[in-house]
Write a protein that holds these residues in place. Structure first.
Motif, PDB file in Angstrom:
ATOM      1  N   SER A 199       0.684  39.791  49.542  1.00  0.00           N
ATOM      2  CA  SER A 199       0.535  38.610  48.547  1.00  0.00           C
ATOM      3  C   SER A 199       0.680  39.604  46.944  1.00  0.00           C
ATOM      4  O   SER A 199       1.143  40.967  47.443  1.00  0.00           O
ATOM      5  N   SER A 200       0.777  39.502  46.138  1.00  0.00           N
ATOM      6  CA  SER A 200       1.262  40.534  45.424  1.00  0.00           C
ATOM      7  C   SER A 200       0.224  40.409  44.086  1.00  0.00           C
ATOM      8  O   SER A 200      -0.082  40.443  42.741  1.00  0.00           O
ATOM      9  N   LYS A 201      -1.334  40.810  44.382  1.00  0.00           N
ATOM     10  CA  LYS A 201      -2.338  40.914  44.253  1.00  0.00           C
ATOM     11  C   LYS A 201      -2.593  42.605  43.585  1.00  0.00           C
ATOM     12  O   LYS A 201      -1.386  43.345  44.523  1.00  0.00           O
ATOM     13  N   PRO A 202      -2.810  42.967  42.964  1.00  0.00           N
ATOM     14  CA  PRO A 202      -2.733  43.999  42.196  1.00  0.00           C
ATOM     15  C   PRO A 202      -3.121  45.597  43.597  1.00  0.00           C
ATOM     16  O   PRO A 202      -2.907  46.544  43.902  1.00  0.00           O
ATOM     17  N   THR A 203      -4.259  44.875  43.740  1.00  0.00           N
ATOM     18  CA  THR A 203      -4.758  45.776  45.059  1.00  0.00           C
ATOM     19  C   THR A 203      -5.152  44.800  45.789  1.00  0.00           C
ATOM     20  O   THR A 203      -5.792  43.943  45.717  1.00  0.00           O
ATOM     21  N   GLN A 204      -4.483  45.805  46.853  1.00  0.00           N
ATOM     22  CA  GLN A 204      -4.510  44.772  48.579  1.00  0.00           C
ATOM     23  C   GLN A 204      -5.796  45.749  49.726  1.00  0.00           C
ATOM     24  O   GLN A 204      -5.360  46.753  49.359  1.00  0.00           O
ATOM     25  N   ASN A 205      -6.009  45.014  50.367  1.00  0.00           N
ATOM     26  CA  ASN A 205      -6.402  45.880  51.689  1.00  0.00           C
ATOM     27  C   ASN A 205      -5.595  44.979  52.632  1.00  0.00           C
ATOM     28  O   ASN A 205      -5.900  44.025  52.859  1.00  0.00           O
ATOM     29  N   TRP A 206      -5.377  45.897  53.779  1.00  0.00           N
ATOM     30  CA  TRP A 206      -4.634  45.581  54.976  1.00  0.00           C
ATOM     31  C   TRP A 206      -5.454  45.352  56.459  1.00  0.00           C
ATOM     32  O   TRP A 206      -5.767  46.049  56.599  1.00  0.00           O
ATOM     33  N   GLY A 207      -4.992  44.819  57.414  1.00  0.00           N
ATOM     34  CA  GLY A 207      -5.693  45.082  58.327  1.00  0.00           C
ATOM     35  C   GLY A 207      -4.834  46.188  59.104  1.00  0.00           C
ATOM     36  O   GLY A 207      -3.883  45.779  59.093  1.00  0.00           O
ATOM     37  N   ILE A 208      -5.465  47.061  59.823  1.00  0.00           N
ATOM     38  CA  ILE A 208      -4.318  47.434  60.587  1.00  0.00           C
ATOM     39  C   ILE A 208      -4.784  48.668  61.898  1.00  0.00           C
ATOM     40  O   ILE A 208      -6.603  48.636  61.853  1.00  0.00           O
ATOM     41  N   ASN A 209      -4.308  48.526  62.740  1.00  0.00           N
ATOM     42  CA  ASN A 209      -4.697  49.669  63.647  1.00  0.00           C
ATOM     43  C   ASN A 209      -3.456  50.223  64.575  1.00  0.00           C
ATOM     44  O   ASN A 209      -2.102  49.415  63.890  1.00  0.00           O
ATOM     45  N   MET A 210      -3.781  51.306  65.004  1.00  0.00           N
ATOM     46  CA  MET A 210      -2.956  52.037  65.734  1.00  0.00           C
ATOM     47  C   MET A 210      -3.268  52.610  66.859  1.00  0.00           C
ATOM     48  O   MET A 210      -4.014  52.405  67.399  1.00  0.00           O
ATOM     49  N   PHE A 250       0.133  45.730  61.655  1.00  0.00           N
ATOM     50  CA  PHE A 250      -0.415  45.577  60.368  1.00  0.00           C
ATOM     51  C   PHE A 250      -0.604  44.211  60.370  1.00  0.00           C
ATOM     52  O   PHE A 250       0.412  43.627  60.747  1.00  0.00           O
ATOM     53  N   ASP A 251      -1.805  44.028  59.883  1.00  0.00           N
ATOM     54  CA  ASP A 251      -2.329  42.092  59.577  1.00  0.00           C
ATOM     55  C   ASP A 251      -1.953  42.127  57.643  1.00  0.00           C
ATOM     56  O   ASP A 251      -3.165  42.547  57.400  1.00  0.00           O
ATOM     57  N   SER A 252      -1.213  41.748  57.118  1.00  0.00           N
ATOM     58  CA  SER A 252      -0.590  41.864  56.055  1.00  0.00           C
ATOM     59  C   SER A 252      -1.653  41.127  54.668  1.00  0.00           C
ATOM     60  O   SER A 252      -1.790  41.947  53.842  1.00  0.00           O
ATOM     61  N   PHE A 253      -2.477  39.964  55.613  1.00  0.00           N
ATOM     62  CA  PHE A 253      -3.125  39.222  54.954  1.00  0.00           C
ATOM     63  C   PHE A 253      -4.636  39.543  54.814  1.00  0.00           C
ATOM     64  O   PHE A 253      -5.395  38.424  54.265  1.00  0.00           O
ATOM     65  N   LEU A 254      -4.763  40.422  55.965  1.00  0.00           N
ATOM     66  CA  LEU A 254      -6.424  40.459  56.510  1.00  0.00           C
ATOM     67  C   LEU A 254      -7.166  39.161  56.925  1.00  0.00           C
ATOM     68  O   LEU A 254      -7.776  38.952  56.716  1.00  0.00           O
ATOM     69  N   ASP A 255      -5.801  38.360  57.695  1.00  0.00           N
ATOM     70  CA  ASP A 255      -6.432  37.197  57.657  1.00  0.00           C
ATOM     71  C   ASP A 255      -6.663  36.916  59.176  1.00  0.00           C
ATOM     72  O   ASP A 255      -7.573  36.028  59.948  1.00  0.00           O
ATOM     73  N   LYS A 256      -7.078  38.376  59.706  1.00  0.00           N
ATOM     74  CA  LYS A 256      -7.329  38.555  60.944  1.00  0.00           C
ATOM     75  C   LYS A 256      -6.813  37.760  62.803  1.00  0.00           C
ATOM     76  O   LYS A 256      -7.234  37.492  63.302  1.00  0.00           O
ATOM     77  N   LEU A 312      -4.093  49.463  48.818  1.00  0.00           N
ATOM     78  CA  LEU A 312      -2.996  49.522  48.403  1.00  0.00           C
ATOM     79  C   LEU A 312      -2.738  48.514  47.001  1.00  0.00           C
ATOM     80  O   LEU A 312      -3.277  47.522  46.831  1.00  0.00           O
ATOM     81  N   LYS A 313      -1.961  49.527  45.875  1.00  0.00           N
ATOM     82  CA  LYS A 313      -2.388  49.583  44.705  1.00  0.00           C
ATOM     83  C   LYS A 313      -1.433  48.833  43.931  1.00  0.00           C
ATOM     84  O   LYS A 313       0.167  49.945  44.610  1.00  0.00           O
ATOM     85  N   ASP A 314      -0.471  47.833  44.087  1.00  0.00           N
ATOM     86  CA  ASP A 314       0.533  47.821  42.355  1.00  0.00           C
ATOM     87  C   ASP A 314       1.856  47.706  43.333  1.00  0.00           C
ATOM     88  O   ASP A 314       3.135  48.392  43.333  1.00  0.00           O
ATOM     89  N   ILE A 315       2.372  46.901  44.530  1.00  0.00           N
ATOM     90  CA  ILE A 315       3.118  47.401  45.834  1.00  0.00           C
ATOM     91  C   ILE A 315       3.544  45.830  45.151  1.00  0.00           C
ATOM     92  O   ILE A 315       2.594  44.474  45.162  1.00  0.00           O
ATOM     93  N   LYS A 316       4.681  45.197  45.157  1.00  0.00           N
ATOM     94  CA  LYS A 316       5.731  44.008  44.962  1.00  0.00           C
ATOM     95  C   LYS A 316       6.337  43.701  46.543  1.00  0.00           C
ATOM     96  O   LYS A 316       6.961  44.413  46.593  1.00  0.00           O
ATOM     97  N   PRO A 317       6.159  42.298  46.691  1.00  0.00           N
ATOM     98  CA  PRO A 317       6.589  41.867  47.419  1.00  0.00           C
ATOM     99  C   PRO A 317       9.090  42.064  47.359  1.00  0.00           C
ATOM    100  O   PRO A 317       8.452  41.271  46.143  1.00  0.00           O
ATOM    101  N   PRO A 318       9.752  42.647  47.552  1.00  0.00           N
ATOM    102  CA  PRO A 318      10.899  42.646  47.243  1.00  0.00           C
ATOM    103  C   PRO A 318      11.451  41.642  47.648  1.00  0.00           C
ATOM    104  O   PRO A 318      10.971  40.183  48.858  1.00  0.00           O
ATOM    105  N   LEU A 319      13.244  41.027  47.182  1.00  0.00           N
ATOM    106  CA  LEU A 319      13.894  40.067  47.266  1.00  0.00           C
ATOM    107  C   LEU A 319      14.086  40.778  48.828  1.00  0.00           C
ATOM    108  O   LEU A 319      14.823  41.262  48.933  1.00  0.00           O
TER     109      LEU A 319
END
Length: 805
Positions: free
Chosen positions: A179-190, A115-121, A223-230
């Motif tokens: 991030s805490s954006k309401p809708t997010q796109n992540w980089g992904i590879n398998m 996962f590239d969770s910030f999509l910064d490449k 990805l919608k409405d996910i929030k970073p946990p404590l």
């Protein structure tokens, strides 16, 4: 083998798909969660989109996976975690599933998600599971490469059945940063590896002709409405040691014991930054350093085995200013001025105790990275005794504080700009040290051409102060079959980053040019073929003078049977060596050349062997060096394996510095023989419990045959002076590390360790290897037994349990 190593061999040409366009995969939210058992019968998996049609990387790059070897991936998420479904079609007999310790692969099939969770490449986290159920996780970055020391707490399970094998994963959001954006796109590879067939496939194609790996991922959308946990966890530990060394000296105990306790803390300051802290850490279970007989004027650089100093340090490693073994293990400062001439050392601390260490690191959604590092080591005391047997302690290293500050901004086209500062503060009148660097890395839009480098300044403050400067510049072509690189490095005669970094010498201006042509498309008899050549030229800056000229060329080829051969050729012209004489004189090192051949087997075989042969010749006095290295690996079954390494390195008629008489440098012509044997074995009771042993014996000598006086022109004159006795060397080291580990709960571990170490050094030469082995085994042994229990506590789980109660 690390996963990133496998990625480096990915090649490309398309068969039936447009591989240039990144794939997209829609994220699916769920209200029902699967049981993580590897059985894919949960209702939540029904009717979901499937990621498939993986693209083969090896051995036929670009080919879509075969129908009978199809990979099927599903992915769902909720408010707590991402869940991963994988079905790997395969003949059950062809599923490799060797059991190894966590963060190792062994000979096993695996499936992974990255996962590239910030999509910064640029930055990503990878989660791998083998067909034996062994977890491997890693952090990826352009500077740190693959950091397999990064660990997260997550769940996985596998099953082998008539259709192949399956895997389920639960990756909690506490293991990721986003991030805490309401809708997010992540980089992904398998990625999937079929170990016995040496086949690796990827969901989104990775082209080796394009620089970088994370920048070639696909996209996980919606990805919608996910929030970073404590993110808050505690890992308290307790440990106990019993150590025995037969010193047999008055006032020194042969057997000592200790009981220790401390804690590691992880805290998510926000969705981007994490604090890591270790309080009164215990590193007694790490593998011993491979010490050697060092005849050079420079120190030996050892690998770092302490996890806190290797995990998540990609920001701190920028600019090559951080040698973590300076903290505790190999201090740069040793003050023996308090030891009187009539006193001898009775007991000397080799390491300064690390009292605590703290890291704060992370990166915002806009690509701004921050790293803060701090560590404090206690003072070192040396026990000395005078001629009347009166003993006292002398402080040889003061209480010391180490600091690093890093700011790193990601830019377009996988580029970056960095500020880094390292600072060492010592208590009392001892000197302090500071190094500051500004770095940059720029790539063009197509990621074909690059320019990078930076400038650094060192400042030492003490009784006398000094300021030094250094810069580095690189430019070249980094993508395509043909690549090239030009390098220029400069350091004045005052630049010194050694208080927190690894450092050999300054006062140089270096130029380097490298060209390479790599064939990625398989031919009739090979899978890939790489070729390179280049030169390095160095001159001294103050005063200006020639130092060295080196030419090199090499070729690597992997055959259809997955064996590989590499050939390296090197030529070194007559050099002006300003350091070998240890007194500032120039030594004109002789012209020499060497050739080396490396042979590596198909490691998927249960028994495999390989090695290398190297020959080097010096023009002066017909010096010759041979090096023969052979290794063998035997996988007895999926639980038990053995490894044996043998290295034989004889030198004949070599010439180097041996001693000094006043201000005169004395050299010798000598023969040297080095023999190193190491044995390793592991037995895995399960994917969470294993026993490993490493045994190493190293023997090296120096037998002087004639002596020379270094003259003012850098040449050698015959020398028959007095005082040249007892200069031969015969050095032996023996180490045995026996370690049992049990991961009894997620993130929690019990470790039992037994260590045996011995070291002898004399001027008496023992010719036979068996005599040296007998000698080191009968020498005084430093034996230690330790037990350590570390328990992982997740604050969120603790909070849930309290509510449930």
């Amino acid at each position: 083998m690390k996963i990133l190593t496998l990625l480096l061999f990915v090649s490309s040409y398309a068969f039936s798909q447009n591989l240039d366009k990144p794939k997209e995969f829609p994220a699916s939210r769920t209200e029902r969660t699967p049981k993580i058992d590897g059985i894919l019968d949960d209702n939540c998996w029904v009717g979901l989109p499937i990621a498939t049609d993986f693209v083969e990387a090896n051995p036929v790059p670009g080919r879509i996976e075969q129908k009978g070897r199809r990979t099927e991936i599903k992915l769902i998420y909720n408010d707590d975690a991402i869940y991963f479904y994988a079905r790997m079609h395969e003949s059950p007999d062809s599923v490799a599933h060797e059991l190894v310790n966590r963060d190792n692969i062994g000979t096993a099939d695996f499936i992974s998600v990255i996962f590239d969770s910030f999509l910064d490449k640029r930055n990503a986290n990878g989660f791998f599971v083998t067909a034996a159920g062994v977890q491997f996780d890693a952090k990826y970055s352009p500077d740190g490469g693959e950091d397999s020391n990064w660990n997260a707490v997550w769940e996985s399970a596998v099953k082998i059945d008539s259709m192949g094998w399956t895997c389920e994963m639960k990756i909690p959001y506490s293991a990721l940063r986003f991030s805490s954006k309401p809708t997010q796109n992540w980089g992904i590879n398998m990625s999937r590896k079929r170990a016995l067939a040496n086949v690796q496939t990827f969901w989104n194609f990775v082209d080796p002709k394009v620089n970088g790996f994370i920048n070639q991922e696909g996209t996980l959308t919606g990805l919608k409405d996910i929030k970073p946990p404590l993110r808050l966890s505690f890992s308290p530990y307790i440990s106990s040691y019993v150590t025995h060394y037969p010193a047999n000296l008055p006032g020194v105990k042969n057997t000592t014991s200790s009981f220790n306790g401390g804690m590691d803390v992880k805290y998510g300051i926000n969705n981007s930054f994490t604090l890591d802290m270790t309080l009164v850490p215990d590193f007694g279970q790490v593998q011993s350093d491979n010490r050697i007989l060092n005849l050079t004027p420079f120190e030996v650089k050892f690998n770092e085995n302490r996890q806190f100093f290797t995990e998540g340090t990609e920001l701190f490693n920028k600019g090559d200013l951080f040698y973590s073994k300076r903290i505790g293990s190999i201090p740069s400062y040793y003050n023996d001025s308090g030891i009187k001439d009539d006193e001898k050392v009775i007991e000397d601390q080799r390491e300064a105790k690390v009292l605590n260490a703290t890291k704060i690191s992370g990166r915002t959604a806009k690509g701004f990275g921050v790293g803060l590092f701090n560590a404090i080591t206690n003072s070192m005391q040396t026990l000395v005794e005078d001629q009347k047997e009166n003993s006292r302690e002398v402080e040889t290293q003061p209480l010391t504080n180490y600091n690093i500050l890093v700011f790193d901004q990601s830019l377009k086209n996988n580029s970056s700009a960095t500020f880094i500062n390292t600072n060492v503060l010592r208590r009392g009148s001892n000197y302090d040290a500071n190094v500051t660097g500004l770095l940059f890395n720029l790539n063009d839009k197509k990621n074909v051409y690059f320019v990078n480098g930076g400038g650094k300044m060192s400042y030492i403050k003490g009784t006398t102060s000094s300021t030094g400067f250094n810069y580095e510049f690189k430019a070249g072509k980094q993508s395509g079959n043909f690549t090239w690189r030009y390098l220029q490095q400069y350091a004045d005669d005052q630049f010194d980053p050694s208080d927190m970094g690894f450092f050999t010498n300054n006062n140089f201006l270096n130029h380097g040019l490298n060209v390479a042509y790599n064939i990625y498309k398989p031919g009739k008899w090979y899978n890939q073929w790489q070729n390179w050549s280049g030169l390095n030229y160095s001159s001294r800056v103050i005063p200006v003078d020639y130092q060295s000229l080196d030419l090199y060329a090499g070729s690597y080829v992997q055959f259809k049977n997955f064996w590989s051969v590499e050939v390296n050729l090197n030529y070194n012209a007559v050099n002006n060596d300003f350091y070998e004489a240890r007194n500032g004189q120039i030594y004109k090192t002789p012209e020499n050349y060497d050739i080396a051949v490396y042979v590596n087997p198909n490691r998927a075989k249960a028994y495999n062997f390989g090695g290398n042969v190297r020959y080097r010749e010096q023009k002066l006095l017909k010096g010759k060096e041979y090096n023969i290295f052979v290794y063998q690996n035997l996988r007895w079954n999926n639980k038990l394996s053995f490894g044996l390494n043998f290295n034989f390195n004889p030198n004949y008629n070599y010439v180097n510095w041996v001693t000094a008489q006043g201000d005169q440098a004395i050299f010798s012509r000598y023969d040297r023989r080095t023999v190193e044997n190491s044995f390793d074995s592991k037995y895995s009771f399960s994917n969470k419990m294993g026993l490993g042993v490493v045994v190493r014996h190293y023997w090296s000598d120096r037998r002087n045959k004639a002596f020379y006086l270094l003259n003012d022109e850098g040449g050698l004159n015959g020398y028959q002076g007095a005082g040249l006795t007892d200069l031969d060397k015969n050095y032996n080291v023996f180490n045995m590390d026996l370690i049992y580990t049990w991961q009894f709960a997620p993130g929690s571990e019990l470790t039992l360790s037994y260590k045996d170490a011995a070291e002898t050094s004399s001027n008496y030469y023992t010719r036979k290897y068996t005599s040296n082995l007998d000698g080191i085994l009968s020498a005084p042994q430093n034996n230690s037994v330790s037990v350590k229990v570390l328990y992982y506590i997740d604050y969120l789980n603790l909070k849930r349990k309290k509510k449930g109660f």
